[in-house]
Scaffold this active site. Structure first.
Site, PDB file in Angstrom:
ATOM      1  N   HIS A 161      43.670  46.722  49.656  1.00  0.00           N
ATOM      2  CA  HIS A 161      43.218  47.885  48.725  1.00  0.00           C
ATOM      3  C   HIS A 161      42.388  48.595  49.816  1.00  0.00           C
ATOM      4  O   HIS A 161      41.449  48.145  50.279  1.00  0.00           O
ATOM      5  CB  HIS A 161      42.607  47.716  47.477  1.00  0.00           C
ATOM      6  CG  HIS A 161      43.176  47.001  46.526  1.00  0.00           C
ATOM      7  ND1 HIS A 161      43.381  45.771  45.841  1.00  0.00           N
ATOM      8  CD2 HIS A 161      44.736  47.503  45.847  1.00  0.00           C
ATOM      9  CE1 HIS A 161      44.031  45.471  44.960  1.00  0.00           C
ATOM     10  NE2 HIS A 161      45.001  46.416  45.075  1.00  0.00           N
ATOM     11  N   GLU A 208      36.358  38.225  45.297  1.00  0.00           N
ATOM     12  CA  GLU A 208      35.642  39.441  45.085  1.00  0.00           C
ATOM     13  C   GLU A 208      34.270  39.355  45.545  1.00  0.00           C
ATOM     14  O   GLU A 208      33.559  38.630  45.003  1.00  0.00           O
ATOM     15  CB  GLU A 208      35.912  39.831  43.584  1.00  0.00           C
ATOM     16  CG  GLU A 208      37.051  39.865  42.816  1.00  0.00           C
ATOM     17  CD  GLU A 208      37.886  41.258  43.293  1.00  0.00           C
ATOM     18  OE1 GLU A 208      39.013  41.181  43.090  1.00  0.00           O
ATOM     19  OE2 GLU A 208      37.426  41.899  43.964  1.00  0.00           O
ATOM     20  N   HIS A 243      38.468  40.879  48.822  1.00  0.00           N
ATOM     21  CA  HIS A 243      38.470  42.300  47.814  1.00  0.00           C
ATOM     22  C   HIS A 243      36.993  42.497  47.657  1.00  0.00           C
ATOM     23  O   HIS A 243      36.076  41.831  47.799  1.00  0.00           O
ATOM     24  CB  HIS A 243      39.102  42.092  46.746  1.00  0.00           C
ATOM     25  CG  HIS A 243      40.746  41.886  47.002  1.00  0.00           C
ATOM     26  ND1 HIS A 243      41.584  43.010  46.472  1.00  0.00           N
ATOM     27  CD2 HIS A 243      41.484  40.996  47.429  1.00  0.00           C
ATOM     28  CE1 HIS A 243      42.869  42.508  46.830  1.00  0.00           C
ATOM     29  NE2 HIS A 243      42.596  41.538  47.407  1.00  0.00           N
ATOM     30  N   GLU A 255      38.400  49.242  49.740  1.00  0.00           N
ATOM     31  CA  GLU A 255      37.588  48.026  49.786  1.00  0.00           C
ATOM     32  C   GLU A 255      37.219  47.511  51.032  1.00  0.00           C
ATOM     33  O   GLU A 255      37.575  46.740  51.574  1.00  0.00           O
ATOM     34  CB  GLU A 255      38.166  46.807  48.869  1.00  0.00           C
ATOM     35  CG  GLU A 255      38.695  47.465  47.445  1.00  0.00           C
ATOM     36  CD  GLU A 255      39.474  46.169  46.716  1.00  0.00           C
ATOM     37  OE1 GLU A 255      40.145  46.604  45.848  1.00  0.00           O
ATOM     38  OE2 GLU A 255      39.700  45.102  47.352  1.00  0.00           O
TER      39      GLU A 255
HETATM   40  O1  LIG Z   1      38.051  46.092  40.349  1.00  0.00           O
HETATM   41  C1  LIG Z   1      39.070  46.081  39.872  1.00  0.00           C
HETATM   42  O2  LIG Z   1      39.707  46.539  38.926  1.00  0.00           O
HETATM   43  C2  LIG Z   1      40.162  45.299  40.796  1.00  0.00           C
HETATM   44  C3  LIG Z   1      39.598  44.775  41.845  1.00  0.00           C
HETATM   45  C4  LIG Z   1      40.729  44.080  42.659  1.00  0.00           C
HETATM   46  O3  LIG Z   1      41.574  44.773  43.485  1.00  0.00           O
HETATM   47  N1  LIG Z   1      41.228  42.591  42.075  1.00  0.00           N
HETATM   48  C5  LIG Z   1      42.607  42.232  42.547  1.00  0.00           C
HETATM   49  C6  LIG Z   1      42.502  40.873  41.601  1.00  0.00           C
HETATM   50  C7  LIG Z   1      43.532  40.150  42.136  1.00  0.00           C
HETATM   51  C8  LIG Z   1      43.903  38.805  41.242  1.00  0.00           C
HETATM   52  O4  LIG Z   1      43.863  39.103  40.105  1.00  0.00           O
HETATM   53  O5  LIG Z   1      43.944  37.959  41.973  1.00  0.00           O
HETATM   54  C9  LIG Z   1      43.516  43.142  41.980  1.00  0.00           C
HETATM   55  O6  LIG Z   1      43.450  43.735  40.957  1.00  0.00           O
HETATM   56  O7  LIG Z   1      44.486  43.128  42.832  1.00  0.00           O
HETATM   57 ZN   LIG Z   2      41.333  45.021  45.659  1.00  0.00          ZN
END
Ligand SMILES: O=C(O)CCC(=O)N[C@@H](CCC(=O)O)C(=O)O
Ligand SMILES: [Zn+2]
Length: 344
Positions: free
Chosen positions: A60, A222, A158, A63
């Site tokens: 993303h 994260e 992320h 980020e």
């Molecule tokens: O903050 C958010 O809503 C999304 C942050 C982010 O990009 N998180 C990843 C998590 C991936 C996973 O669940 O392994 C995503 O949403 O792609």
């Molecule tokens: Zn992300």
């Protein structure tokens, strides 16, 4: 702009659509660099250790803190300041989204892995094309080393859109019944990540791809909150930076002894997808990740469907009502005792 003289991030963003020609460079310390594509850099020390490490950022593009961490790691590898002990693949996953300053250009890349990029015949876009290439690069990287006994690792870095009751946390991809790794939990703890979210089903994320299809210990990590370039307080990422650099540069890094009391473990209880245009979240935009709700509270509506809190202390993660139809708009999680985990 010649790659030999360029910063890895700047060069990758100057070539967001990829490059065909490869680049090879041998550093004074014997480390071989191979640029396989824009944002795809393999670094092989003269004496490679028993790990093969993939570090990815910018799945993303907004980020930015993980992007800065990886940019500086690569610069230090190239200057000789960071001497690698293991084969490492550095990935800037979506340079085009960095240039746009957005999470993605046309489609969330982190919902396109494990072949999802090719599951809509005729639907082509830069994220789909790039996700397919990244899968190939990761498989090529892991399989290039002759030995199967090398440990495969992938940390997909992320930052989250919202504040979080736990500033740092890692998503442990669904393991299909395999045990969880004490060593990986200890490494993540030394990165400052003591909160672990256990996915309970397959997903189309990058970390699940490396875990399920490449047999890597893989995580979405994260590390904090989304901020523009230049606004990150990099002191908040110092533990992660230090531990990742130790992982890359020490032949047998020793992490803090595993202590289940030091970890907060959550299981994903529900994945709530948006299926209707009128999907709504029924809590404020500034409600932080991991906020608990009372049983019966209304979390979201999707057309005529109401989603209410089902379990005591059920918490929300990654709420986003603006996702594309059919995509994940909210996760709910419940804390479980770390002692319940099957660990090796
Ligand atoms: O903050 C958010 O809503 C999304 C942050 C982010 O990009 N998180 C990843 C998590 C991936 C996973 O669940 O392994 C995503 O949403 O792609
Ligand atoms: Zn992300």
């Amino acid at each position: 702009m010649n790659f030999a003289d360029a910063d890895f991030l700047a060069w990758s963003c100057a070539h967001p659509d990829g490059v065909a020609d490869q680049f090879h460079q041998r550093l004074d310390n014997g480390t071989e660099l191979q640029l396989w594509d824009s944002g795809v850099l393999v670094a092989e020390p003269a004496q490679a250790g028993d790990k093969q490490v993939v570090i990815s950022c910018a799945v993303h593009g907004n980020e930015t803190a993980p992007i800065e961490l990886l940019r500086d790691m690569v610069a230090d590898v190239r200057s000789g300041k960071l001497q690698l002990a293991h084969r490492t693949l550095f990935l800037i996953a979506n340079p085009a989204s960095i240039n746009a300053g957005r999470r993605f250009v046309e489609e969330n890349m982190n919902r396109l892995f494990s072949g999802e990029h090719s599951n809509a015949p005729g639907m082509i876009n830069p994220e789909r094309e790039r996700a397919a290439k990244l899968e190939q690069y990761v498989q090529q990287f892991y399989s290039a080393a002759e030995a199967d006994e090398k440990t495969r690792l992938h940390y997909d870095l992320h930052t989250a859109i919202r504040d979080s009751a736990h500033e740092k946390f890692a998503v442990y991809p669904f393991l299909h019944g395999k045990p969880y790794s004490k060593e990986q939990l200890s490494f993540l703890r030394d990165c400052g990540v003591t909160t672990i979210l256990l996915n309970q089903e397959p997903t189309t994320t990058f970390s699940y791809f490396s875990s399920a299809h490449c047999q890597a210990h893989a995580f979405t990590v994260e590390l904090g909150k989304v901020k523009p370039f230049g606004e990150n307080d990099m002191r908040r990422f110092a533990d992660a930076d230090r531990s990742l650099r130790r992982l890359l540069s020490e032949s047998a890094p020793q992490w803090s002894a595993f202590d289940s009391d030091k970890h907060q473990i959550y299981e994903v209880a529900r994945t709530i997808n948006r299926t209707q245009q009128d999907f709504r979240l029924h809590f404020a935009d500034d409600v932080a990740n991991f906020t608990p709700f009372q049983q019966g509270e209304l979390l979201a509506t999707d057309g005529d469907i109401e989603y209410r809190v089902e379990q005591p202390q059920e918490r929300i993660i990654f709420p986003n009502a603006k996702v594309a139809i059919g995509q994940r708009a909210l996760l709910t999680v419940v804390e479980i005792p770390a002692q319940r985990l099957q660990l090796v």
